[in-house]
Design a protein around this motif. Sequence first.
Motif, short mmCIF file in Angstrom:
data_model
loop_
_atom_site.label_atom_id
_atom_site.label_comp_id
_atom_site.label_asym_id
_atom_site.label_seq_id
_atom_site.Cartn_x
_atom_site.Cartn_y
_atom_site.Cartn_z
N ARG A 56 37.31 46.00 42.66
CA ARG A 56 36.84 46.71 41.22
C ARG A 56 37.11 45.71 40.08
O ARG A 56 37.88 44.64 40.19
CB ARG A 56 37.53 47.91 40.98
CG ARG A 56 39.20 47.74 41.13
CD ARG A 56 39.66 48.81 40.67
NE ARG A 56 39.58 49.15 39.30
CZ ARG A 56 40.32 49.84 38.55
NH1 ARG A 56 41.35 50.88 39.29
NH2 ARG A 56 40.35 50.14 37.10
N LYS A 57 36.22 45.63 39.05
CA LYS A 57 36.58 44.77 37.91
C LYS A 57 37.95 45.09 37.21
O LYS A 57 38.40 46.22 37.20
CB LYS A 57 35.39 44.94 36.90
CG LYS A 57 34.09 44.54 37.27
CD LYS A 57 33.19 44.69 36.25
CE LYS A 57 31.84 44.11 36.49
NZ LYS A 57 30.97 44.07 35.45
N CYS A 58 38.67 44.16 36.79
CA CYS A 58 39.73 44.03 36.03
C CYS A 58 40.09 43.01 35.04
O CYS A 58 39.09 42.20 35.20
CB CYS A 58 40.88 44.10 37.14
SG CYS A 58 41.12 42.64 38.20
N LEU A 59 41.03 43.12 34.40
CA LEU A 59 41.65 41.77 33.40
C LEU A 59 42.38 41.00 34.38
O LEU A 59 43.23 41.48 34.92
CB LEU A 59 42.26 42.47 32.26
CG LEU A 59 42.67 41.48 31.26
CD1 LEU A 59 41.50 40.71 30.68
CD2 LEU A 59 43.63 41.93 30.25
N SER A 111 42.06 53.21 25.19
CA SER A 111 42.06 52.78 26.59
C SER A 111 40.93 51.96 27.18
O SER A 111 39.90 51.99 26.45
CB SER A 111 42.37 54.21 27.66
OG SER A 111 41.18 54.92 27.43
N ASP A 112 41.10 51.18 28.07
CA ASP A 112 40.34 50.32 28.43
C ASP A 112 40.59 49.74 29.96
O ASP A 112 41.60 49.38 30.28
CB ASP A 112 40.29 48.85 27.67
CG ASP A 112 39.10 48.20 28.14
OD1 ASP A 112 38.22 48.45 29.17
OD2 ASP A 112 38.91 47.34 27.32
N ASP A 113 39.66 50.33 30.98
CA ASP A 113 39.90 49.92 32.44
C ASP A 113 39.30 48.64 32.71
O ASP A 113 39.17 48.55 33.91
CB ASP A 113 39.50 51.18 33.30
CG ASP A 113 38.08 51.53 33.17
OD1 ASP A 113 37.40 50.69 32.55
OD2 ASP A 113 37.52 52.50 34.07
N PHE A 114 38.55 48.20 31.82
CA PHE A 114 37.90 46.79 31.94
C PHE A 114 36.67 46.74 32.88
O PHE A 114 36.32 45.78 33.36
CB PHE A 114 38.61 45.87 32.58
CG PHE A 114 40.46 45.77 31.70
CD1 PHE A 114 40.15 45.36 30.15
CD2 PHE A 114 41.38 46.11 32.16
CE1 PHE A 114 41.14 45.26 29.55
CE2 PHE A 114 42.47 46.11 31.37
CZ PHE A 114 42.55 45.70 30.24
N SER A 115 36.00 48.08 33.41
CA SER A 115 34.97 48.08 34.19
C SER A 115 33.75 47.85 33.44
O SER A 115 32.88 47.64 34.37
CB SER A 115 35.10 49.59 35.05
OG SER A 115 34.93 50.38 33.97
N GLU A 129 40.50 37.17 30.83
CA GLU A 129 38.88 37.65 31.08
C GLU A 129 38.62 38.35 32.38
O GLU A 129 39.64 38.52 33.05
CB GLU A 129 38.24 36.37 31.19
CG GLU A 129 38.67 35.20 32.67
CD GLU A 129 37.97 34.07 32.65
OE1 GLU A 129 37.29 33.48 33.53
OE2 GLU A 129 37.72 33.40 31.46
N ILE A 130 37.69 39.04 32.19
CA ILE A 130 37.39 39.79 33.06
C ILE A 130 37.18 39.30 34.82
O ILE A 130 36.11 38.27 34.87
CB ILE A 130 35.82 40.73 33.00
CG1 ILE A 130 36.26 41.35 31.48
CG2 ILE A 130 35.77 41.72 33.94
CD1 ILE A 130 37.50 42.19 31.36
N GLY A 131 37.72 39.73 35.70
CA GLY A 131 37.71 39.24 37.16
C GLY A 131 37.51 40.49 38.08
O GLY A 131 36.99 41.43 37.63
N GLU A 132 37.96 40.02 39.28
CA GLU A 132 37.84 41.53 40.40
C GLU A 132 38.89 41.36 41.14
O GLU A 132 39.40 40.23 41.51
CB GLU A 132 36.51 41.07 41.10
CG GLU A 132 36.22 42.22 41.88
CD GLU A 132 34.80 42.26 42.46
OE1 GLU A 132 34.75 41.96 43.78
OE2 GLU A 132 33.74 42.35 42.12
N SER A 133 39.42 42.56 41.65
CA SER A 133 40.73 42.67 42.64
C SER A 133 40.44 44.02 43.21
O SER A 133 40.00 44.95 42.58
CB SER A 133 42.02 42.53 41.65
OG SER A 133 42.95 42.75 42.80
N ASP A 134 40.65 43.95 44.38
CA ASP A 134 40.51 45.24 45.23
C ASP A 134 39.10 45.83 45.23
O ASP A 134 38.90 47.08 44.98
CB ASP A 134 41.37 46.19 44.78
CG ASP A 134 42.88 45.96 45.36
OD1 ASP A 134 42.88 45.31 46.45
OD2 ASP A 134 43.67 46.70 45.23
#
Length: 751
Positions: free
Chosen positions: A455-458, A425-429, A448-453
């Motif tokens: 929090r970090k996400c893919l 598993s990976d929550d990308f944080s 790539e890693i960005g941000e939404s709401d």
Amino acid sequence: MAENLHIDFHNNGLEFKGIGAVTSNGMSRLLYDYPENIREDILDLLFLPSFGASFHTLKVEIGSDANGTGGTEPSHMRSRSDFDISRGVGLKMARAAKDRNAAIILDAIRWGTPAWTTGSYNDKYLYYLNFLRGAKDKYNLDFDYLAPDENEGDYDIPWVVDILRPGLDRDGFSNVCLTGADSTEEWNIAAMVQGNPDLRNTLAAITRHYKQDSPQEAKDCGLPIFNTEDLAPFRNKFEYALMMAYKIIRSYVSGRMVQYVMHPVIESMYDSVPYSYKAILAADSPWSGHYTIEPGLWVTAHFTQFAKPGWRFIDCACTSSYGISSLCLKDPENSGLSIILLNLRETEEEICIDISGFDISVLKCWITNEEKQFIRISDLIRKGGKFSLAIPGKSIVTLTTTSGQRKGSDYLSIPPQSDFILPYSDDFSTYEKGAQPCYAVDQGGAFEIGESDGRKCLQQVITRDLKPVDWERRPTPPPFTLLGSELLTNCITTIRFRFEELSQSACKNYVMLGLRANWAPARWDFPQSYNLRLYEDGRWLLSNGFTALRAGCIDNFNPLSWHTVSVKSVYEKVYASIDRNNIAEVTDHALSSGNIVIGSSYSLVSFSDFSIEPVGKLPAACRRFNILDSRIKCSSGWSEAGSNPDNYFRTLLSAGRRGENITFSFSGTSLSVIGIQGEGLGKSAVYIDGKEYGSADQFSMSPRSRVSIFSVNDLSQEKHDVRIDVLGEKNADSQGTAVCINAIETDGELC
């Protein structure tokens, strides 16, 4: 009769500019997911002098987010106002190479083209300038060479002569040498140089790809000739490594090319991408740390560990033939000599070497053949004024007065291969923003890693307005990335997502999640996989590649909210769910294993909470075996077609006559026979433990590679004997009776 080689130290040839390799097209991507200590060992094997491949030069892709062959290299500038030189792995590898060899020669070239640069020379120049500036500022790298235009594409002389060269001179990069034209098609660059003094004075060398000879006008143009891209050896047979050595020698003897660069430097991506299975070192299992040193690495070392850029060829001792070939170089001070001898014949050959102009009584001797690689054997002693040796068939030998060479693998411990461990598993944080997640090899777009709401996400960040202009040799597919082992079989993959923007056209945005992605064809296409596509208007498709197997629509679907999608495979059954609700079930045995795939349209989409889980106690991964494995026995009527990258291992066996067969034994409960489908193919029967278990018809109007032509999954856990019989029969619409097989998959082992 012995062949004679005369070496006259006064017979100077051209200056040697080195042997190197290319990092590009995502092919080095997985290396940077390896444990650091293992990655350092691999980089030592590639770049540390007198240790392994010991490359003299490294060519780096200038990223554009376009797919150049096997993947994308992210762009450092996606718009005029965007800049991040840390994207991708090319400059990281260049820094690692420079740390190991301060004298390494650095080169750079682009494949695709950022669309924003096509409007003016000023924008195009800014793209190149910021690459060089970023490489210097962040990585302290100075490039020696730069290819001014698209790889194997058009060559714009006014741009090179009037814009790029004066600009680099003005902005502090006068030491960067320009080359051209990196073509596979023709030698027009030679005529351009001869007819245009300004161009000739601008370039430091003319360049060609995949060609080992050159016309006289190229040799007479007054500039060095480089072979700046040629094949790294295919990995399925030792003879391909020797053929690479032949190309290196022939490039100088016939083409007067003083530099040879292979593609790629390392195969650190999945075998499911196009043009795979060619490398001197393969590293596609970062979760285990395992990698494979191919014989081609030690064939390369026969050149690179015994001569350096700046040495001189001795022309009278450089010969090329499909038998015995030789390459002879000396150092500028006449204190060192190395002779590379290649025997492509099956038989042992006697060589007699006469050296004049230099007092040498002993030559150290290193040999590589299929049985042993890069082994030092007994020195040669000069007798009667000459050296004599017998070179075994299918071997390469280097004779030298130099010292310090090492077989670096003797100092390293390579971890064993192991399965991709589930659950995963990976929550990308845990990543930095802009990073690529572990085990992801992008084929289109940029994940790539960005941000939404908050929090970090893919995120898939290449929107329609940022889509680059494709490399002219292949279209970039829709955005998708491959993750996890390509041997995954029975598992469930899940991810949360939301659309960050809605389409302003009739072409609706979508997300995609799939499994058993076993092939990503080199065209504008989805990967061959079982995938679920969910559109922003609630429509969904469960497909094999582009081909829909089930379809439907979710009522009152809100695309800007977070949703969860899952796809599960259990042998020939495939299931899909949206927001934990089962929406489809299909039966299809065509795809037996492969990577996980995450995809989207060219739109900003966020992903989170990614997982891959086993299904009960079922085997989650298979073992895949090359049909040429020595434990698999074939009757005499089978023929091989061995280099098509559409097939696993670039291998395919074919037979069409009734009575031909393949036999093997394995331990396990499941079996898949992997082959191709096409218009000219016929039928076979499969027997397990003496019982006919089924038949396979490989006819199809739509050609397909890497498909399961037969599968069974309910066998007892014990040894089983298998026989595959060619029936000599065909479908009424087929054009032939051939049966074509290239791999065997089981949950156990061959016996």
